[in-house]
Design an enzyme around this catalytic site. Structure first.
Site, PDB file in Angstrom:
ATOM      1  N   ASN A 168       0.810  -1.227   0.000  1.00 17.36           N
ATOM      2  CA  ASN A 168       0.000   0.000   0.000  1.00 17.36           C
ATOM      3  C   ASN A 168       0.841   1.273   0.000  1.00 17.36           C
ATOM      4  OD1 ASN A 168       0.804  -0.625   2.597  1.00 17.36           O
ATOM      5  ND2 ASN A 168      -1.157  -0.134   3.562  1.00 17.36           N
ATOM      6  N   GLU A 265       4.389  -4.304  12.307  1.00 13.11           N
ATOM      7  CA  GLU A 265       3.303  -3.348  12.083  1.00 13.11           C
ATOM      8  C   GLU A 265       2.257  -4.100  11.283  1.00 13.11           C
ATOM      9  OE1 GLU A 265       0.699  -1.406  10.768  1.00 13.11           O
ATOM     10  OE2 GLU A 265       2.040  -0.520   9.289  1.00 13.11           O
ATOM     11  N   CYS A 299      -3.843   0.088   6.845  1.00 11.46           N
ATOM     12  CA  CYS A 299      -3.995  -0.772   8.017  1.00 11.46           C
ATOM     13  C   CYS A 299      -4.627  -0.067   9.209  1.00 11.46           C
ATOM     14  CB  CYS A 299      -2.636  -1.356   8.414  1.00 11.46           C
ATOM     15  SG  CYS A 299      -1.355  -0.096   8.600  1.00 11.46           S
ATOM     16  N   GLU A 479       7.345   2.700  14.547  1.00 16.52           N
ATOM     17  CA  GLU A 479       7.997   3.363  13.422  1.00 16.52           C
ATOM     18  C   GLU A 479       7.723   4.852  13.545  1.00 16.52           C
ATOM     19  OE1 GLU A 479       6.479   1.177   9.983  1.00 16.52           O
ATOM     20  OE2 GLU A 479       8.327   0.007   9.998  1.00 16.52           O
TER      21      GLU A 479
END
Length: 505
Positions: A168, A265, A299, A479
């Protein structure tokens, strides 16, 4: 740097680009596959045509890339933070300079709108600039001990890190993972998604052009088998993975064999709570941003939209009107706001969720159907109309499972206590949001939502300064933000005795 593909991007349009360049990169150059086994076609989402072939790297190639990265790490890790910062700043400058060309190639590779892709590239160079600023600040601590003895700590790199990206944000994730890793003195071997293999190699070329040692950022192509080779490799010190929960579990299991550090993640099914005292205009805009960016393939999207009953009808009227007005079509056009989904299987999967929702009692207020844009070249693209579902219940599949497409599920609620219980009743915990004018309620709800991020009166804004990561099965580690430095470095304690040794023996 070979600029052949970027040079063609200025006049590029949807359906015109063919990728023939090698997509692997190590030793300071693009590397042709050593074989043609198990080659997979890569499709341009907007047209459905074959863009290139992705040939997975085999064990020998993975070994070459990791050895190349290790050699670079031995040099890079000994450089001063400010020296590393200069390389990152130059790489950021090059990305800024070529932003439009990189964004166009990202659109062709991924299918999202040029407006979003351009913003993604901006975020990438901002990420490099941010961690360049932190590279020179990495330091330890002095601890005074009795008798003149003292100790100090050193923040040291881990070594060769592996980044495994998702489809993505192909270029963006490569930047988000590599910038903090390189700032801390590590090298990185990055594996893009096999569905979007084209743009990560541009970042590798840019790092080289900016002055990074050959091998500092390597790119290997492949799917699950190549990923396994990376996770099991004894030279690898850390794996940072972005993707689904099932794959994340496998990455964690494989990395555990040699006790590697891991950042995960993973997926989400995030709640967005809209109270009756909200500013309705902003809440509607927030719900659209929470569901339809990148064709809903994000997400942290707030796909469970809980609306207080008193304003449900007004909210639905406005959100449906605006959803119907979203321009879907050629992602290369500036006016387009929604492009194509990543693949035909993903499109079919999302449409299947909508059909299942209808069977379980949900009402489709708009969208949820295959869409064929008027432009003939887009007739085989992977498009659908953005969807709003009403009459949803917490036990429905569309409310419980991550759809990863442009589908908003709307649910009513009565009280704050009730909606918090329902919002937290999930195995995921990536993000959340609340719209209310009541500042005490906003902070109270934020404190009680079980998620790594909570947006108050907005949604899906994530500047590089902010840490991002999940609770529960949405993963661990972070992150972006300063804290990520801790996930790409390790602390050594050095004890210095200034007197004689006191021994018990």
């Amino acid at each position: 740097m070979s600029q052949s593909i970027l040079d063609t991007m200025a006049g590029a349009s949807t359906g015109t680009v063919v990728i023939t360049d090698a997509l692997n990169f190590w030793g300071g150059k693009r590397v042709q596959p050593s074989h043609n086994k198990n080659a997979e076609p890569v499709f341009e989402p907007a047209t459905g045509r074959v863009l290139c072939q992705m040939v997975p790297c085999v064990e020998e190639e993975v070994n070459e890339a990791i050895e190349s990265a290790h050699t670079a790490y031995l040099k890079w890790g000994k450089m001063a933070g400010l020296e590393r910062a200069r390389v990152l700043l130059e790489a950021a400058r090059i990305i800024r300079e070529r932003r439009d060309q990189i964004a166009k190639l990202e659109v062709i590779d991924n299918g999202k709108s040029i407006t979003e892709a351009s913003a993604d590239i901006d975020f990438a160079w901002q990420c490099l600039e941010y961690y360049a600023g932190l590279a020179g600040t990495l330091a330890g601590q002095h601890i005074q001990l009795p008798g003149g003895t003292f100790a100090y700590t050193r923040r040291e790199p881990l070594g060769v890190c592996v980044g495994i990206g998702a489809w993505n944000y192909p270029f963006g994730i490569a930047a988000w993972k590599s910038a903090p890793a390189l700032a801390c003195g590590n090298a990185m071997v990055f594996k893009p998604s096999p569905l979007t293999p084209v743009t990560a190699v541009l970042l590798a070329e840019i790092y080289k052009e900016a002055g990074a040692p050959d091998g500092l950022f390597c790119v290997v192509q492949g799917g699950a088998e190549t990923g396994s080779l990376l996770c099991y490799h004894p030279r690898v010190a850390k794996v940072s993975f972005t993707g689904s929960v099932p794959t994340g579990k496998k990455v964690m299991e494989m990395s555990a064999k040699s006790v590697k550090q891991v950042t995960l993640e993973l997926g989400g099914k995030s709640p967005l709570i809209i109270f009756k005292d909200c500013e309705l205009e902003n809440a509607v805009k927030g719900a659209l941003m929470a569901n339809f960016l990148t064709q809903g393939q994000v997400c942290c999207n707030g796909t469970r939209v809980y609306v207080q009953k008193e304003i449900m009808s007004k909210f639905l009227e406005e959100v449906v009107k605006r959803t119907k007005a979203i321009p879907v079509g050629d992602p290369m056009l500036e006016d387009t706001r929604m492009g194509a989904l990543i693949s035909k299987p993903q499109l079919d999967k999302v449409l299947g969720f909508v059909e299942q929702a209808k069977k379980q009692g949900a009402t489709v207020l708009c969208g949820g159907e295959p869409l064929v844009p008027s432009d003939p070249k887009l007739k085989d693209g992977f498009f659908m109309s953005p969807c709003v579902l009403d009459n949803c219940r917490d036990d429905m599949t569309c409310v419980k499972e991550e759809i990863f497409g442009p589908v908003m599920s709307v649910l009513p609620f009565d009280t704050e206590e009730e909606v918090l219980r329902r919002a937290n009743d999930t195995t995921y915990g990536l993000a959340s949001g609340v719209f209310t004018r009541d500042i005490a309620r906003a902070h109270r709800v934020a404190a009680n939502l079980e998620a790594g991020t909570c947006y108050i009166n907005n949604y899906n804004i994530g500047p590089v300064e902010l840490p991002f990561g999940g609770y529960k099965m949405s993963g661990f580690g972070r992150e972006n933000g300063q804290v990520t430095i801790e996930y790409y470095s390790q602390l050594k304690t050095v004890v210095v005795e200034m007197g004689d040794v006191e021994s018990l023996f």
